[in-house]
Write an enzyme that holds these catalytic residues in place. Sequence first.
Site: not given
Ligand code: PLP
Length: 368
Positions: A54-55, A133, A161, A181-183, A219, A307
């Site tokens: 996601g970042t 989040n 989210q 974001s996948g996870h 890749t 984070c």
């Molecule tokens: N944006 C939001 C709202 C998130 O909650 C998160 C991660 O928790 C991210 C971005 C970052 O995603 P990633 O951990 O996949 O880099």
Amino acid sequence: MLEEMKPLFCELYGNPSSMHTFGGQIGRKIRKARQQVAELLGCDPSEIIFTSCGTESDNAAIRGTLAAQPDRRKIITTRVEHPAVLAVCRELENHGYSVVEMAVDKQGRLDLAELEEQIDDETALVTIMYANNETGVVFPIEKIARMVAEKGALFHTDAVQTVGKIALDLSKSRIDLLSLSGHKLHAPKGVGVLYVRKGTRLSPFMLGGHQEAGRRAGTENVPGIVALGKACELAAKNLEEENNKVRYLRDKLENAILESCPGAMLNGDKENRLPNTTNISFEYIEGEAILLMLDKFGVCASSGSACTSGSLEPSHVLRAMGIPFTAAHGSIRFSLSRYNTEEEVDYTIEKMPQIVNKLRELSPFITK
Ligand code: PLP
């Protein structure tokens, strides 16, 4: 999901960019995953760019749209964004961009009239998260996207989210770019997506090979991409369940904690919220201490975002909402999923008052 991934570690180890048969087999797997993601989002597969997280998607969206519009130097965002957006905007401010961080009210809501006033001919991009989040508060994104489009700027939303929890149909939306974001939807860590509406000008963030139609070199994380495709398929199937079962469990947990724990208060707009998140403050005790005690009982929760957990700064989201320092420090977030059970919720409901009462006994701020 694991079944889909396994052959990619053992037998199908070709590089999708290679011309040989092995490469071709992998290319087909990526095409299928792109289709599965597109179906969940209601967009065309060509509008999907696979990224590493996601970042990266947030960074690519912001930097890529600004680079493609060098004559516009203003970005509008909010004070409650994830650091993946806020840190980029603040860094750009050091490079001469004008950045407006919109305030939120006590419930974490935006003032749309104020936002509209801010969007002018200088504005290159408005980037506002779909759902927060930490609190789960959902912004009226479709309304904002239409407003931004009418004003002639681009609109990006961090939907990390949201995807898999709220039904999206990007074919009917004015959103130009969207990150996921996948996870966050049960795929493995290390894969993400940036949706870019057809025709949106975006300079590539990663330069190198021709992967992702030249929009993101490097890749591909093939097992991650294939798993994300499957996760999207499952999310589409389970959306209803997520909305009903998970909301029921979240509400049961939240109501019981608010009733049984002294000094407990809910943070964020109760109405416009993700079904799986609850953020509760316990005045005069430390959120971190609650987390450690919960962890001893085998319950995993978080304070702030994963984070920022570990830092002693209170959550920037709760501070932006005007939550007093003493309460922001004592906040924790539970996020549930369709894999949680009612037994787990009942167990947490039983443990929480014990933990809170014990910590309040130790708190120097509470006089007996
Ligand atoms: N944006 C939001 C709202 C998130 O909650 C998160 C991660 O928790 C991210 C971005 C970052 O995603 P990633 O951990 O996949 O880099």
